[in-house]
Design an enzyme around this catalytic site. Sequence first.
Site, PDB file in Angstrom:
ATOM      1  N   ARG A 205      -2.612 -13.268 -12.320  1.00  0.00           N
ATOM      2  CA  ARG A 205      -3.374 -12.155 -12.881  1.00  0.00           C
ATOM      3  C   ARG A 205      -2.871 -11.853 -14.290  1.00  0.00           C
ATOM      4  NH1 ARG A 205      -4.903  -5.871 -11.185  1.00  0.00           N
ATOM      5  NH2 ARG A 205      -6.960  -6.539 -10.539  1.00  0.00           N
TER       6      ARG A 205
ATOM      7  N   GLY B  55     -11.750  -3.467  -6.893  1.00  0.00           N
ATOM      8  CA  GLY B  55     -10.605  -2.675  -6.495  1.00  0.00           C
ATOM      9  C   GLY B  55     -11.001  -1.468  -5.673  1.00  0.00           C
TER      10      GLY B  55
ATOM     11  N   TYR C  31       3.892  -5.037 -16.623  1.00  0.00           N
ATOM     12  CA  TYR C  31       5.059  -5.281 -15.783  1.00  0.00           C
ATOM     13  C   TYR C  31       5.892  -6.438 -16.368  1.00  0.00           C
ATOM     14  CZ  TYR C  31       2.779  -1.985 -12.677  1.00  0.00           C
ATOM     15  OH  TYR C  31       2.194  -0.858 -12.171  1.00  0.00           O
TER      16      TYR C  31
END
Length: 363
Positions: free
Chosen positions: A226, A316, A179
């Site tokens: 992160r 997760g 990202y």
Amino acid sequence: MTTLFDPIRIGDLTLANRIVMAPLTRNRAAPGQVPSGLAVEYYRQRASAGLIITEASQVSPEGQGYLDTPGIYNAEQVAGWRRVTDAVHAEGGRIAVQLWHVGRISHVSLQPNGQAPVSATARRAETKTFTGDGFVPVSAPRALSTDEIPAVVASYRDAARRAMDAGFDGVEVHGANGYLIDQFLRDSINDRTDEYGGAIANRVRLLVEVMQAVSGVIGGSRTGLRLSPVTPSNDAGQDSDPQALFEHAVARLVPLRLAFIEVVEGQTAGTRDYAPFDYAALRSKFNGAWMVNNGYQRQMALEAVASGAADLVSFGRPFISNPDLVRRLRDNAPLNALDTSTLYGGGAKGYIDYPRLDERATA
């Protein structure tokens, strides 16, 4: 010996255990990118985690890259998140929001006025995103001009301030998985010739400015980050020297006294040995809590904490299908199977209807 189930203090936060719910995109936000009533129940059910890190939430309308993901850039979204944080706190939990800008991993149908997504580069990623028409190729981006970057940094600062208004205990900046921040970090993507491109010191500039801005308004002791040094997610090609890049980045952040760094080891949601990387060497550069992620099962997690290789472990998908994952890990109980057909979008099914151990026992 320290165990996975022992309390820990990270920054200003005291956590009941070292089991963290990792950020998980579920594409169930209400109109206006507002967290829904279902999200309130979803996170409340999982409040036994030492820390919940929410699904990634865009810091601006331009930061959105997927259908029905929540934002944290206006008052209505803050009010929606406040309902979530109140529910988690009522159960004794701790919760942080993940701050997100997708950069080029977007589609014009999701952007304000149908504009092109923005990135470090004008090169389109060879990947897909989730829109009203399902999974479609991402749109071609345009490269941010140098004078536009301060506004991007400010959007993270403002989002962090709103996170405090929404009752969050902290924030995690999303610097991973191809990202926007990762697009600036990697020389496989970043082809800029200004002060944000070229040498490692330039490519880490946006990350450092964002972390300075966020920690400047809420404190480093409530701020995390992160990173995913080698993942190929979202057409993020390998940097020419990821070890040097990420060690330099982490070292630059030491003065901020961040609460934690979460590192995705290997390929996100894939093989852990995707590419060589010395995670222990990376950890040696950091002075806060070290959180590890990617494919950790019970025994792996127990050993990571007991050996001192990690302070916390984030899980997760196991948290999706097991709202009481902490209890199941403690008791070495079997896990619910995951219904992958309900991961993205939809309603309560596959979201808030997974049974707890006691519910299964009485069913």
